[in-house]
Motif scaffolding. Structure first.
Motif, PDB file in Angstrom:
ATOM      1  N   LYS B 197       0.870  -1.124  -0.156  1.00 44.09           N
ATOM      2  CA  LYS B 197       0.005   0.151   0.058  1.00 44.09           C
ATOM      3  C   LYS B 197       0.851   1.280   0.007  1.00 44.09           C
ATOM      4  CE  LYS B 197      -3.141   2.530   3.047  1.00 44.09           C
ATOM      5  NZ  LYS B 197      -4.587   2.352   2.992  1.00 44.09           N
ATOM      6  N   ASN B 198       1.901   1.338   0.960  1.00 45.30           N
ATOM      7  CA  ASN B 198       2.788   2.520   0.973  1.00 45.30           C
ATOM      8  C   ASN B 198       3.402   2.652  -0.305  1.00 45.30           C
ATOM      9  OD1 ASN B 198       1.836   3.071   3.540  1.00 45.30           O
ATOM     10  ND2 ASN B 198       3.472   1.846   4.654  1.00 45.30           N
ATOM     11  N   LYS B 199       3.887   1.544  -0.906  1.00 46.04           N
ATOM     12  CA  LYS B 199       4.782   1.711  -2.351  1.00 46.04           C
ATOM     13  C   LYS B 199       3.888   2.175  -3.224  1.00 46.04           C
ATOM     14  CE  LYS B 199       9.135   0.221  -1.682  1.00 46.04           C
ATOM     15  NZ  LYS B 199       9.928   1.340  -1.050  1.00 46.04           N
ATOM     16  N   MET B 200       2.723   1.856  -3.238  1.00 44.06           N
ATOM     17  CA  MET B 200       1.834   2.171  -4.492  1.00 44.06           C
ATOM     18  C   MET B 200       1.323   3.587  -4.358  1.00 44.06           C
ATOM     19  SD  MET B 200       1.762  -0.473  -6.393  1.00 44.06           S
ATOM     20  CE  MET B 200       3.321  -1.008  -5.853  1.00 44.06           C
ATOM     21  N   PHE B 204       3.020   5.696  -7.250  1.00 45.84           N
ATOM     22  CA  PHE B 204       1.920   5.834  -8.488  1.00 45.84           C
ATOM     23  C   PHE B 204       0.955   6.724  -7.974  1.00 45.84           C
ATOM     24  CE2 PHE B 204       3.403   1.095  -9.255  1.00 45.84           C
ATOM     25  CZ  PHE B 204       4.087   1.478 -10.612  1.00 45.84           C
ATOM     26  N   ASN B 205       0.937   6.977  -6.710  1.00 46.51           N
ATOM     27  CA  ASN B 205      -0.076   7.895  -6.094  1.00 46.51           C
ATOM     28  C   ASN B 205      -1.348   7.140  -6.284  1.00 46.51           C
ATOM     29  OD1 ASN B 205      -1.207   9.993  -4.827  1.00 46.51           O
ATOM     30  ND2 ASN B 205      -1.333  11.100  -6.556  1.00 46.51           N
ATOM     31  N   ARG B 206      -1.351   5.717  -6.027  1.00 47.74           N
ATOM     32  CA  ARG B 206      -2.537   4.613  -6.232  1.00 47.74           C
ATOM     33  C   ARG B 206      -2.766   4.283  -4.813  1.00 47.74           C
ATOM     34  NH1 ARG B 206      -0.428   1.197 -11.056  1.00 47.74           N
ATOM     35  NH2 ARG B 206      -0.448   2.747 -12.739  1.00 47.74           N
ATOM     36  N   ILE B 371      -7.542  -2.653  -4.829  1.00 48.67           N
ATOM     37  CA  ILE B 371      -6.998  -1.646  -5.528  1.00 48.67           C
ATOM     38  C   ILE B 371      -8.031  -0.894  -6.264  1.00 48.67           C
ATOM     39  CG2 ILE B 371      -5.136  -0.920  -6.952  1.00 48.67           C
ATOM     40  CD1 ILE B 371      -3.680  -3.695  -6.095  1.00 48.67           C
ATOM     41  N   PRO B 372      -8.595   0.120  -5.799  1.00 49.02           N
ATOM     42  CA  PRO B 372      -9.530   0.968  -6.867  1.00 49.02           C
ATOM     43  C   PRO B 372      -9.019   1.243  -8.177  1.00 49.02           C
ATOM     44  CG  PRO B 372      -9.318   2.027  -4.768  1.00 49.02           C
ATOM     45  CD  PRO B 372      -8.379   1.088  -4.820  1.00 49.02           C
ATOM     46  N   ARG B 373      -9.949   1.270  -8.949  1.00 48.02           N
ATOM     47  CA  ARG B 373      -9.851   1.751 -10.445  1.00 48.02           C
ATOM     48  C   ARG B 373      -8.890   3.018 -10.535  1.00 48.02           C
ATOM     49  NH1 ARG B 373     -14.431   3.718 -14.789  1.00 48.02           N
ATOM     50  NH2 ARG B 373     -12.921   4.856 -16.215  1.00 48.02           N
ATOM     51  N   PHE B 374      -7.856   3.018 -11.498  1.00 48.12           N
ATOM     52  CA  PHE B 374      -6.955   3.911 -11.750  1.00 48.12           C
ATOM     53  C   PHE B 374      -6.820   4.195 -13.100  1.00 48.12           C
ATOM     54  CE2 PHE B 374      -4.495  -0.022 -10.785  1.00 48.12           C
ATOM     55  CZ  PHE B 374      -3.923  -0.051 -11.995  1.00 48.12           C
ATOM     56  N   ARG B 375      -7.528   3.476 -14.094  1.00 49.68           N
ATOM     57  CA  ARG B 375      -7.223   3.534 -15.336  1.00 49.68           C
ATOM     58  C   ARG B 375      -8.523   4.520 -15.974  1.00 49.68           C
ATOM     59  NH1 ARG B 375      -2.144   3.377 -16.069  1.00 49.68           N
ATOM     60  NH2 ARG B 375      -1.412   1.159 -16.521  1.00 49.68           N
ATOM     61  N   ASN B 376      -8.235   5.401 -16.880  1.00 52.80           N
ATOM     62  CA  ASN B 376      -9.116   6.285 -17.649  1.00 52.80           C
ATOM     63  C   ASN B 376      -9.772   6.993 -16.350  1.00 52.80           C
ATOM     64  OD1 ASN B 376      -8.937   5.735 -20.209  1.00 52.80           O
ATOM     65  ND2 ASN B 376     -10.065   3.731 -20.054  1.00 52.80           N
ATOM     66  N   GLY B 378      -9.012  10.560 -13.649  1.00 44.71           N
ATOM     67  CA  GLY B 378      -7.978  11.526 -13.057  1.00 44.71           C
ATOM     68  C   GLY B 378      -7.279  11.830 -14.712  1.00 44.71           C
ATOM     69  N   ASN B 379      -6.083  11.887 -14.609  1.00 39.76           N
ATOM     70  CA  ASN B 379      -5.294  12.417 -15.866  1.00 39.76           C
ATOM     71  C   ASN B 379      -4.804  11.299 -16.451  1.00 39.76           C
ATOM     72  OD1 ASN B 379      -5.028  14.956 -14.965  1.00 39.76           O
ATOM     73  ND2 ASN B 379      -3.381  14.593 -13.350  1.00 39.76           N
TER      74      ASN B 379
END
Ligand SMILES: Cc1cc2nc3c(=O)[nH]c(=O)nc-3n(C[C@H](O)[C@H](O)[C@H](O)COP(=O)(O)OP(=O)(O)OC[C@H]3O[C@@H](n4cnc5c(N)ncnc54)[C@H](O)[C@@H]3O)c2cc1C
Ligand code: SF4
Lengths: 180, 571
Positions: B197-200, B204-206, B371-376, B378-379
């Motif tokens: 979790k910390n690394k992500m 990646f700010n994920r 791990i929530p969605r991070f694709r498409n 935000g940026n």
């Protein structure tokens, strides 16, 4: 029998793929999607049963805790093959036992038997066919039968039927794994 | 359960609910609590909460085949056993016998079914996530399918209502992509997961969070009155929980509805047809066939809720033909059975973890890491595909079965396997599938099942968007596990069909326009307002989060609307 012949026979019999330990559940799926070939006819001769028992006991020998034979692993293996595996695995298993017959496994002393199994283990890694090879079958069924039997499980692990809580803990030296 | 047919002249009730699963149970609860006399009709046999969880307290060695799928189970449950572990003798008898209830796979579809009281709510993985605002808006923004007739705000208070009753453990994160809900205390992440979790976040700010799961970490009064107790962390939930600690219709909604004394339940009764009254221009009831003795019977009510599960609900509607509805009940739009969606499942990556040797866990966490969605989002903009995916997974220490693939045998080998193994981690994606009218179910024109009901044909498959997303699910999983410093990172991609996500939905979608949709914004059939569809069939798009609490929230909202309308004599 000469060592070279042993190697040859052991190498010959290996007709399956060696795959890294997939999740058991993955096996379930593969099992379910394979064409259904009726395997109800599977059974072992008395000699084959003896070979199975001796190999299982070499994998999980009796020590200060029970061994494979004590908890009924040999019969478990035969029952599982019949009920949960299909013709290709049956064939692979029987071929494996044939090779063990050819190297006169039952006439070897314990050290020689261990030598055969070590060789078998190394040779199994080279196999690339799709059917699970003999060594992998007998090993996975021995471990499953032993570590989930009442005596095997209780002797090996700290059995917790109802944990009642979830806690992050630090492992103590030599602590056994929990089983649930 | 009392069935008081005789006392109900002409088999008449205020409401009929078809199906006793996740959404049907909730419909029955909401309707009875608002004063309606409800008949719930279930096609499968009766399962009594706790009493009939026959494997729940069995020990590992009590299972003859120790959890492996037998050839016999694989043959009888040819579809169900395609899902991890559902062929196991721990649960297999509670899943539908596919051989006796076959469907036709024009294109293969992994249809997982549980025909009995509680339906699939007895077996679900209990992962419970609210949809985000974007999930209701993307169709319109991207010109995909049709627009939802509702927005997040319409459902927000109903999510809270459902979460309070169900009891969901989770961690508030303040994320727009994964709105917080009303949570019971969260379960912990394990040490390597906390590291991950910390690394992500760092790299990646994920965000990563612990799963939001319908297991009672701290029961509240609303649970205790129903006899539901705190989770005991055995993680044998799929067998049925003797403590009622996870939510199902059996532990939650059905007991709540029974407490009102207004619920009757009919088992073994397949609803074959909705009866349409051509004069009154409304549905008057349903016709059932008893699955054991083939006898048919009719039951009547002012309103009808269809909660048979998205595929069976669509099939029931298609099979209900009348002068008015010659193409199936409420099927002017020809959308019933179409736009079948699911979440793609079965790909991701695994890794071994060095270190954390001293970290261990007492108890089994019936939950995972999310791990929530991070694709498409935000940026981030993906050229290859629309929408996104979330991951579920987690870390654990290997057990004795690490010995299967490892070298060695004999006394030391045996002794070694009694110790906890190294930590390992696995994450797998749940990817959003877009609505597509050619992904569908329909009724076979000739073949009938043993009750004389037309057989269901599945005709759906992944398309380009799904395959492109799948590639990224695998690549991103590998990238994340490597970035966390884990070893032997190995991608996996299990051959699969649609259906394996067990989130089938979309077959009678909501929308504003009766020409392109089946249901309106309160889940009423456009062309027959006293029939409501509130299971997954209603979904206009699929999101990438597990859907069940959304089905329940839609159900509660529609039930509230229906009862108010009945009182105003609008229905
Ligand atoms: C192993 C597994 C894991 C899952 N994990 C999750 C998860 O983590 N999170 C999540 O949100 N969801 C999960 N799900 C999915 C979840 O179970 C479903 O979304 C949910 O149960 C759907 O509710 P439903 O009411 O539409 O259908 P069901 O719960 O399937 O209930 C439908 C009921 O209707 C009955 N029925 C069908 N046809 C008729 C008829 N003609 N007449 C009368 N009765 C009929 C059926 O017998 C059944 O009882 C999982 C499912 C499974 C099996
Ligand atoms: S983990 Fe909790 S909810 Fe699941 S079976 Fe055990 S006590 Fe019940």
């Amino acid at each position: 029998m000469k060592r070279r012949e042993v190697i040859k026979n052991v190498a010959l019999m290996l007709g399956g793929v060696f795959s890294a330990p997939t999740l058991m559940a993955m096996d379930n799926w593969e099992n379910a999607t394979k064409p259904n070939i009726n395997g109800a006819a599977f059974s072992l001769t008395e000699t084959q049963q003896r070979i199975v028992a001796e190999i299982a006991e070499l994998i999980i020998p009796k020590t200060n805790t029970p061994g494979a034979k004590d908890v009924g692993v040999p019969a478990f293996i035969e029952m599982m093959l019949k009920d949960c595996y299909k013709t290709p695995e049956h064939q692979s298993f029987i071929d494996g036992l044939d090779s063990m017959g050819k190297v006169k496994f039952l006439e070897l002393n314990t050290d020689e038997r261990r030598g055969v199994l070590k060789l078998l283990e190394q040779e199994t890694k080279k196999i690339t066919s799709k059917t699970t090879p003999f060594w992998r079958l007998i090993k996975e069924l021995t471990l499953l039968g032993y570590f989930t039997s009442e005596a095997g499980l209780k002797a090996s692990f700290e059995y917790v039927q109802i944990p009642g809580k979830l806690e992050l803990i630090k492992l103590k030296p030599n602590q056994k794994a929990y089983a649930y | 359960m009392n069935l008081n047919i005789k006392a109900n002249k002409n088999n008449t009730f205020d409401a009929i609910v078809v199906g006793s699963g996740m959404s049907g149970g909730f419909a029955a609860k909401e309707l009875t609590e608002r004063g309606l006399k409800v008949l719930m009709i279930e096609r499968g046999h009766e399962i009594k909460h706790i009493e009939d969880y026959d494997t729940a307290m069995q020990e590992p060695w009590d299972f003859e085949h120790r959890g492996k799928t037998t050839n016999l189970s694989a043959e009888e449950r040819w579809a169900n056993s395609r899902f991890w572990g559902l062929g196991s003798e721990e649960v297999v008898n509670h899943l539908t016998n596919d051989k006796e209830n076959p469907y036709i796979e024009k294109r293969a579809f992994d249809w997982i079914r549980a025909y009995h009281t509680g339906g699939k709510s007895m077996h679900w993985g209990r992962q419970s996530y609210r949809w985000g605002k974007h999930d209701f808006e993307s169709n319109a923004k991207e010109g995909i399918g049709i627009d939802w007739p509702i927005r997040y705000e319409d459902l927000e208070s109903w999510y809270t209502h459902v979460e309070k009753f169900v009891g969901i453990s989770g961690q508030k994160e303040g994320l727009e992509v994964l709105p917080d809900g009303h949570f019971l205390p969260a379960m912990p992440l394990f040490a390597p997961e906390a590291h991950f979790k910390n690394k992500m976040m760092e790299r990646f700010n994920r965000p990563v969070t612990v799963g939001r799961v319908a297991n009672l970490t701290q029961p509240q009064d609303i649970h205790i009155v129903l006899g539901r107790a705190s989770c005991q962390y055995r993680s044998k939930c799929q067998r049925g929980c003797p403590y009622g600690a996870y939510y199902s219709s059996l532990s939650g909604s059905i007991p709540a509805a029974m407490r009102t004394n207004r619920l009757s339940i009919l088992h073994d009764s397949i609803v074959a047809e909705i009866i349409y009254d051509e004069q009154k221009k409304r549905a008057s009831g349903v016709r059932i066939i008893n699955q054991n003795n083939m006898l048919t019977e009719e039951y009547f009510a002012k309103i009808i809720f269809l909660n048979a599960g998205s595929i069976n609900t669509a099939a029931l509607m298609l099979n209900s033909k009348s002068n008015r509805f010659q193409n199936g009940f409420g099927n002017e739009s020809d959308q019933i059975g179409r736009n079948l969606m699911d979440h793609q499942l079965g790909s991701g990556a695994t890794a071994s973890i060095e270190g954390f040797e001293d970290d261990y866990v007492y108890g089994q966490r019936p939950n995972a890491m999310y791990i929530p969605r991070f694709r498409n989002w935000g940026n981030d903009k993906q050229a290859a595909y629309l929408r996104g995916f979330g991951y579920q997974g987690g870390a654990s220490r290997e057990g004795w079965n690490r010995g299967v693939g490892a070298d060695g045998f004999g006394a030391d080998f045996k002794q070694g396997l009694t110790k906890p193994g190294a930590w390992a981690i696995s994450i797998g994606g749940f990817g959003e599938i877009l609505p597509n009218p050619t992904n569908r179910i329909y009724l076979d024109a000739e073949k009938k099942d043993k009750w004389g009901i037309p057989m269901i044909v599945t005709d759906a498959a992944f398309v380009e968007n799904d395959w492109a997303m799948r590639k990224d699910i695998i690549a991103s999983a590998v990238e994340m596990l490597e970035t966390a410093g884990f070893k032997n990172v190995t991608p996996y991609d299990r051959p699969t069909h649609m259906g394996l996500g067990i989130h089938d939905m979309g077959t009678a979608r909501m929308g504003r326009d009766p020409k392109t949709s089946v249901l309106n914004s309160f889940n009423q059939v456009h062309d027959c307002k006293n029939v409501f569809v509130t299971d997954g069939a209603a979904m206009t798009s699929a999101s990438c989060v597990n859907p069940s609490i959304t089905y329940m929230a839609l159900t509660a909202r529609a039930a509230d609307f229906a009862v108010k309308a009945l009182k105003k004599k609008d229905l």
